[in-house]
Write an enzyme that holds these catalytic residues in place. Sequence first.
Site, PDB file in Angstrom:
ATOM      1  CE  LYS A  99      -9.970  -0.097   3.004  1.00 59.63           C
ATOM      2  NZ  LYS A  99      -9.501   1.224   3.131  1.00 59.63           N
ATOM      3  CD1 TRP A 120      -2.592   1.698   0.511  1.00 64.21           C
ATOM      4  CD2 TRP A 120      -2.043   1.788   2.681  1.00 64.21           C
ATOM      5  NE1 TRP A 120      -3.323   2.702   1.094  1.00 64.21           N
ATOM      6  CE2 TRP A 120      -3.023   2.776   2.424  1.00 64.21           C
ATOM      7  CE3 TRP A 120      -1.562   1.649   3.981  1.00 64.21           C
ATOM      8  CZ2 TRP A 120      -3.504   3.640   3.415  1.00 64.21           C
ATOM      9  CZ3 TRP A 120      -2.050   2.503   4.968  1.00 64.21           C
ATOM     10  CH2 TRP A 120      -3.009   3.485   4.671  1.00 64.21           C
ATOM     11  CG  ASP A 174      -1.930  -2.755   7.497  1.00 63.48           C
ATOM     12  OD1 ASP A 174      -1.624  -1.875   6.659  1.00 63.48           O
ATOM     13  OD2 ASP A 174      -2.977  -2.678   8.179  1.00 63.48           O
TER      14      ASP A 174
END
Lengths: 427, 435
Positions: free
Chosen positions: B270, B153, B234
């Site tokens: 999310k 990311w 993560d």
Amino acid sequence: MHEKLKGKVKLGSTTNSTAGFIKTKSFGRVSMVAAVNVSRFEGVTMAPPDPILGVSEAFKADTDEKKLNLGVGAYEPKSYSLMCLMLLRRLAENLMLERGENKEYLPIEGLAAFNKVTAELLFGADNSVLKEQRVATVQGLSGTGSLRLAAALIERYFPGAKVLISSPTWEFPWSEYRYYDPKTVGLDFEGMIADIKAPGGSFILLHGCAHNPTGIDPTPEQWEKIADVIQEKNHIPFFDVAYQGFASGSLDNDASSVRLFATRGMELLVAQIGAMNVVCSSSDLAARCCEVAVIQVKSQLKRLARPMYSNPPVHGARIVANVVGNPALFDEWKAEMEMMAGRIKNVRQKLFDSLSAKDKSGKDWSFILRQIGMFSFTGLNKAQSDNMTNKWHVYMTKDGRISLAGLSLAKCEYLADAIIDSYHNVS
Amino acid sequence: MYWRYLTRAARRCSVHTTSSRTVGWWDHVAPAAKDPINGVTEAFLADPSPYKINLGVGAYRDDKGRPVVLQCVREAEAKIAGSEFLESISASVSTKMVEESVKLVYGKDSDVVKEGRSAGVQALSGTGACRLFAEFQRRFHPESHIYFPDPTWSNHHNIWRDAQIPERTYHYYDPDSKSLDFAALMDDIKNAPDSSFFLLHPSAHNPTGVDPTEEQWREISYQFKVKGHFPFFDMAYQGFASGDLDKDAQAIRIFLEDEHLIGCAQSYAKSMGLYGHRVGCLSILCVDSKQAAAIRSQIQQIARAMYGSPPVHGILLVATILSDPNLKSLWIDEVKIMADRIQRKRTTLRQNLEKLGSSLNWEHITNQLGMFCFSGLTPYQVDRLAKEFHIYMTQDGRISMAGVTTGNVNYLANAIHEVTRSEQETAKILCSISV
């Protein structure tokens, strides 16, 4: 040598370069290589308790019914004021529910409606700095988050620059300028001016109103003199405005110091509760130049924010935008603030009256009336503050600061007794 | 450095005594480069085309392309509407949220949970959790590096850089096969200096969607034990890879079986649709509860200097949902619905491309997991998609599958087919040569 295949590559034990992988469940228990359960963070010790939040924790643990929490700057639970603020918030939340607003990410710089109203609250909607679009505003995580963004901006673009803060101030260990005079329990104005005269080109951290922790603010004349010195030395003023509206009860009055500096065309940094504002200078050249400066500064603030939290929280920003943007709610909020500031003034008066009546030594307690905002610097030292807690179950910070928001009129006499005892009988 | 600014300041003073100054304090501030992900959304918003599609940021959309507020969240909002946000309440709510979060990721029956061996702190979503860890790593291992998978990311690079921890990378994605380069990954783990810090995506890797198999995770865990590496996970998409929260935490559970003392960033952006509320959790596993208390206190101190205390509304929503069995059950169902919709669109997109007669291999669309598909499109093709077809994605060819709907999947397939024509021609030629 890697085998590259089209489609899914199943590079499991068949192609692994280390021979002889056993397909059993827990390799870790088979291995005797590493010691079991050794933490990389073995040597980490307990951090010292936060001087302010630690007070609340100690208060919670105290079972005495007379206990008073005058530590953190928050309103007394069940107080009328707090309930009115809650109601206001609920009204704003209902507006949000009616609109069916979603929970999508805000842009990095935050909610546009919030940024607009917060800058207008601070500078006044008709201020030239706003009309000329000379302000870069970015939503921050309350006061601390906004200050942190500013600190990061200063560190990155002015490495090695000095930042001068008042002595005392809210916990950041940078260079200090004199501010509090324990002899008068007031402002050491001469000392402050002398200290901010040197060195040039520094950032001067100023509290816009209701100085934390002392409650002592410069007068309007003194602000003019401070602005003179800052301009003369080409310092950049950096305002921390945490209590706009709570000091005098008037949003405009409490912003007068910031507006004074802005009117002089000075460049400013202003951290509000929830937003970071950077005012860029006006220019002889086209207004384009400062628009560009604003855009550039804003982009850098965003760049600092992205790796801290990506984008700011939406809920509080919407509440503020809804309250300030709705005339009826805004009026109600302004009335509420006037009442809260008024209540604090009444508490100060009651405390002063109680102290004057009970203390036969003739000591002048009137500084309590001269101070402004949520906090009062009592003049008590650490030992005396400890006595307040240990003997009287009054919780406050060790620098002698009490939060008047947590004090009801009914408790003023008890507090006066505690203060008199601590001041006279403990050294 | 300081003297340069003093001189500049002196110059300003001497030039501008009578007229207003023409040079400001901020003139030397250059504009920052646009964030690659947010920049896509900005470009999309500015586009007036009615056919435009935003496949940039990873935010879930329903099949009509609309943002979604989950039903469990709506019910939680209604439940908390009457409550007060006093300081005392916010502390206990935070504790509750953290307790439930660590159960979610480590398993409610895990030893670490039962023995109170996790130092857990609420954080500002995944970004905030990663940043707290990076600052903590710097405080206690100032000489260390962080190893990122290549690619990762984009904001990971920013986070550790701003925490002043230099980065290194390890092999991860194989662009030829569009899947995991496992052998190279294992080599990098072995060749890294002992006790290095590694960042791992436990499931639904962002941006590639490529995850190791269970078998591969076990081998990685073993090698980490041999080398004494620190695994930092993560976890931003728990539930989005397979639709099953426990299955998506499998990698972490494997590491726990092997008794690693891991760190983990969790996000509710999310999986609970709480994007704008900034709710997450950082946890670090410890040898005992005493160490957990010490580590927790240090992380809280770091957080206090960054933002004081976290925004409470989101924390309250998460705590309410996770501690109410009905709401939690509703949430679990809704996560599965979201994951399933994405999976169906993957299938449809791939089928459409194959029906169009594309000679390229599009298997990776359905092999990859989670919200993102690493399409393999080049920057040039990505630009063409934006300019000619008003389809927006990040330059690395990452497609957020959440933005694909029944209404736009045909248009998308046609557009991809169009911009990859020359690649298809090349593929056909190569095929005909090799025959």
